[in-house]
Design a protein around this motif. Structure first.
Motif, PDB file in Angstrom:
ATOM      1  N   TYR A 166       0.825  -1.203   0.000  1.00 18.97           N
ATOM      2  CA  TYR A 166       0.000   0.000   0.000  1.00 18.97           C
ATOM      3  C   TYR A 166       0.863   1.258   0.000  1.00 18.97           C
ATOM      4  N   ALA A 167       2.075   1.150   0.559  1.00 17.46           N
ATOM      5  CA  ALA A 167       2.980   2.305   0.575  1.00 17.46           C
ATOM      6  C   ALA A 167       3.495   2.633  -0.824  1.00 17.46           C
ATOM      7  N   PHE A 168       3.733   1.607  -1.656  1.00 17.20           N
ATOM      8  CA  PHE A 168       4.345   1.832  -2.964  1.00 17.20           C
ATOM      9  C   PHE A 168       3.537   2.774  -3.861  1.00 17.20           C
ATOM     10  N   PRO A 169       2.232   2.540  -4.064  1.00 20.23           N
ATOM     11  CA  PRO A 169       1.499   3.500  -4.908  1.00 20.23           C
ATOM     12  C   PRO A 169       1.438   4.889  -4.309  1.00 20.23           C
ATOM     13  N   ALA A 174       3.317  10.589  -4.146  1.00 17.68           N
ATOM     14  CA  ALA A 174       4.050  11.615  -3.406  1.00 17.68           C
ATOM     15  C   ALA A 174       5.237  12.168  -4.176  1.00 17.68           C
ATOM     16  N   ASP A 175       5.612  11.503  -5.278  1.00 16.63           N
ATOM     17  CA  ASP A 175       6.776  11.915  -6.062  1.00 16.63           C
ATOM     18  C   ASP A 175       6.378  12.997  -7.074  1.00 16.63           C
ATOM     19  N   GLY A 176       6.132  14.174  -6.577  1.00 14.26           N
ATOM     20  CA  GLY A 176       5.731  15.272  -7.458  1.00 14.26           C
ATOM     21  C   GLY A 176       5.535  16.558  -6.682  1.00 14.26           C
ATOM     22  N   VAL A 180      -1.906  16.734  -4.323  1.00 15.29           N
ATOM     23  CA  VAL A 180      -2.054  15.310  -4.000  1.00 15.29           C
ATOM     24  C   VAL A 180      -0.764  14.761  -3.395  1.00 15.29           C
ATOM     25  N   ALA A 181       0.373  15.180  -3.944  1.00 20.28           N
ATOM     26  CA  ALA A 181       1.667  14.729  -3.427  1.00 20.28           C
ATOM     27  C   ALA A 181       1.866  15.182  -1.988  1.00 20.28           C
ATOM     28  N   ALA A 182       1.448  16.399  -1.678  1.00 19.13           N
ATOM     29  CA  ALA A 182       1.615  16.923  -0.327  1.00 19.13           C
ATOM     30  C   ALA A 182       0.815  16.110   0.688  1.00 19.13           C
ATOM     31  N   VAL A 183      -0.364  15.650   0.289  1.00 18.09           N
ATOM     32  CA  VAL A 183      -1.195  14.839   1.187  1.00 18.09           C
ATOM     33  C   VAL A 183      -0.665  13.410   1.277  1.00 18.09           C
ATOM     34  N   ALA A 184      -0.232  12.857   0.144  1.00 21.57           N
ATOM     35  CA  ALA A 184       0.205  11.459   0.103  1.00 21.57           C
ATOM     36  C   ALA A 184       1.559  11.246   0.773  1.00 21.57           C
ATOM     37  N   GLN A 185       2.409  12.270   0.771  1.00 20.41           N
ATOM     38  CA  GLN A 185       3.788  12.089   1.239  1.00 20.41           C
ATOM     39  C   GLN A 185       3.901  11.595   2.676  1.00 20.41           C
ATOM     40  N   ILE A 187       1.743  10.069   4.593  1.00 14.04           N
ATOM     41  CA  ILE A 187       1.133   8.734   4.722  1.00 14.04           C
ATOM     42  C   ILE A 187       2.041   7.682   4.095  1.00 14.04           C
ATOM     43  N   ALA A 188       2.589   8.001   2.919  1.00  7.93           N
ATOM     44  CA  ALA A 188       3.470   7.055   2.220  1.00  7.93           C
ATOM     45  C   ALA A 188       4.714   6.768   3.044  1.00  7.93           C
ATOM     46  N   TYR A 189       5.321   7.818   3.607  1.00  6.75           N
ATOM     47  CA  TYR A 189       6.533   7.622   4.405  1.00  6.75           C
ATOM     48  C   TYR A 189       6.242   6.816   5.672  1.00  6.75           C
ATOM     49  N   ALA A 190       5.095   7.080   6.310  1.00  3.15           N
ATOM     50  CA  ALA A 190       4.746   6.335   7.522  1.00  3.15           C
ATOM     51  C   ALA A 190       4.548   4.855   7.214  1.00  3.15           C
ATOM     52  N   LEU A 191       3.810   4.559   6.150  1.00  5.29           N
ATOM     53  CA  LEU A 191       3.588   3.161   5.773  1.00  5.29           C
ATOM     54  C   LEU A 191       4.897   2.473   5.394  1.00  5.29           C
ATOM     55  N   THR A 192       5.786   3.214   4.717  1.00  4.37           N
ATOM     56  CA  THR A 192       7.073   2.633   4.309  1.00  4.37           C
ATOM     57  C   THR A 192       7.922   2.296   5.521  1.00  4.37           C
ATOM     58  N   VAL A 193       7.999   3.211   6.488  1.00  5.61           N
ATOM     59  CA  VAL A 193       8.820   2.985   7.683  1.00  5.61           C
ATOM     60  C   VAL A 193       8.278   1.809   8.490  1.00  5.61           C
ATOM     61  N   TRP A 194       6.977   1.800   8.747  1.00  6.10           N
ATOM     62  CA  TRP A 194       6.385   0.709   9.517  1.00  6.10           C
ATOM     63  C   TRP A 194       6.460  -0.611   8.755  1.00  6.10           C
ATOM     64  N   GLY A 195       6.196  -0.572   7.455  1.00  8.40           N
ATOM     65  CA  GLY A 195       6.264  -1.794   6.666  1.00  8.40           C
ATOM     66  C   GLY A 195       7.671  -2.371   6.632  1.00  8.40           C
ATOM     67  N   ALA A 196       8.677  -1.507   6.435  1.00 11.65           N
ATOM     68  CA  ALA A 196      10.065  -1.977   6.400  1.00 11.65           C
ATOM     69  C   ALA A 196      10.486  -2.547   7.743  1.00 11.65           C
ATOM     70  N   ALA A 197      10.084  -1.866   8.837  1.00  5.01           N
ATOM     71  CA  ALA A 197      10.454  -2.341  10.175  1.00  5.01           C
ATOM     72  C   ALA A 197       9.838  -3.720  10.454  1.00  5.01           C
ATOM     73  N   LEU A 198       8.566  -3.881  10.132  1.00  7.94           N
ATOM     74  CA  LEU A 198       7.909  -5.172  10.351  1.00  7.94           C
ATOM     75  C   LEU A 198       8.469  -6.252   9.424  1.00  7.94           C
ATOM     76  N   TYR A 199       8.847  -5.850   8.212  1.00  9.37           N
ATOM     77  CA  TYR A 199       9.420  -6.791   7.248  1.00  9.37           C
ATOM     78  C   TYR A 199      10.734  -7.358   7.778  1.00  9.37           C
ATOM     79  N   LEU A 200      11.564  -6.486   8.337  1.00 11.56           N
ATOM     80  CA  LEU A 200      12.835  -6.930   8.911  1.00 11.56           C
ATOM     81  C   LEU A 200      12.603  -7.782  10.156  1.00 11.56           C
ATOM     82  N   LEU A 201      11.665  -7.355  11.011  1.00  9.47           N
ATOM     83  CA  LEU A 201      11.371  -8.123  12.221  1.00  9.47           C
ATOM     84  C   LEU A 201      10.843  -9.513  11.870  1.00  9.47           C
ATOM     85  N   ALA A 202       9.969  -9.584  10.879  1.00 10.50           N
ATOM     86  CA  ALA A 202       9.455 -10.887  10.449  1.00 10.50           C
ATOM     87  C   ALA A 202      10.592 -11.774   9.949  1.00 10.50           C
ATOM     88  N   GLY A 203      11.557 -11.182   9.235  1.00 10.39           N
ATOM     89  CA  GLY A 203      12.708 -11.944   8.766  1.00 10.39           C
ATOM     90  C   GLY A 203      13.507 -12.530   9.921  1.00 10.39           C
TER      91      GLY A 203
END
Length: 224
Positions: A166-169, A174-176, A180-185, A187-203
């Motif tokens: 969900y973070a990727f789209p 947000a890349d602009g 829309v980019a200002a609103v998405a940025q 949320i995108a960064y929060a999902l990326t940080v939490w997703g990456a942290a959980l991804y590493l923890l799951a590993g």
């Protein structure tokens, strides 16, 4: 989001080594899924895999981010549908149990590589996640050589994959320089940080589980 445990069932986590099923039993359980190839769930998984090169081309070729988001959304929908259909239609198979998580990982890796090439996310984030995939790949090979099938997917792994996909789209949106980019940025960064942290923890949890299984097998083999 469907995961490998929608298609296959493994031993429950935390099973004491003394009472854990033997590797041969675990492989037999997986083989009991059947060897059907031409099923609707498998077709959806193959279509999702074929979408990976299209997704990459859209991101790196014409920079058609809108269409890339559509491909990602369709992939997410088929990811949910194939596991549900496999259970509803009784079409679970060994091939499906391999294709489903493979497609998820390919989308994650492909997206990370494309985002680095387009400077959407920093290189160090991608390196961490790719190292995680490399370590897990080696771990699965070691387990397979010891006679164990792939590990059952942990709920943290499911949550991490859900957040990242969900973070990727949102990162693309947000890349602009637009409202829309200002609103998405954020949320995108929060999902990326939490997703990456959980991804590493799951590993880390997967590796720990694998070490426990291998240690239990050695102790069982050392008994007279």
């Amino acid at each position: 989001m469907t995961t490998a445990d929608d298609r296959a069932t493994g031993a429950p986590e935390g099973t004491p080594a003394a009472r854990a099923p033997r590797p041969a039993d675990r492989l037999a359980d997986r083989d009991a899924l059947g060897d059907r190839v031409l099923t609707l769930p498998n077709l959806l998984s193959v279509l999702r895999l074929l979408g990976v090169p299209l997704f990459l081309w859209l991101l790196l070729g014409p920079h058609a981010d809108g269409w890339a988001i559509v491909v990602l959304a369709v992939a997410g929908a088929t990811d949910w549908a194939d596991g549900k259909l496999a259970r509803a239609l009784g079409q679970s198979s060994r091939l499906g149990a391999l294709l489903d998580p493979a497609a998820d990982r390919l989308y994650i890796v492909a997206t990370l590589v494309a985002f680095v090439l387009r400077d959407v996310i920093p290189l160090w984030v991608v390196v961490l996640l790719l190292v995680r995939e490399l370590v897990l790949g080696v771990t699965l090979l070691v387990l397979r050589r010891a006679g164990w099938p792939p590990l059952q997917v942990h709920y943290l792994g499911k949550a991490a994959t859900f957040l990242l996909l969900y973070a990727f789209p949102l990162l693309l949106l947000a890349d602009g320089d637009n409202p829309v980019a200002a609103v998405a940025q954020p949320i995108a960064y929060a999902l990326t940080v939490w997703g990456a942290a959980l991804y590493l923890l799951a590993g880390v949890l997967y590796v720990g589980q694998a070490v426990g299984l291998l240690a239990g097998s050695r102790r069982a083999g050392a008994r007279p």
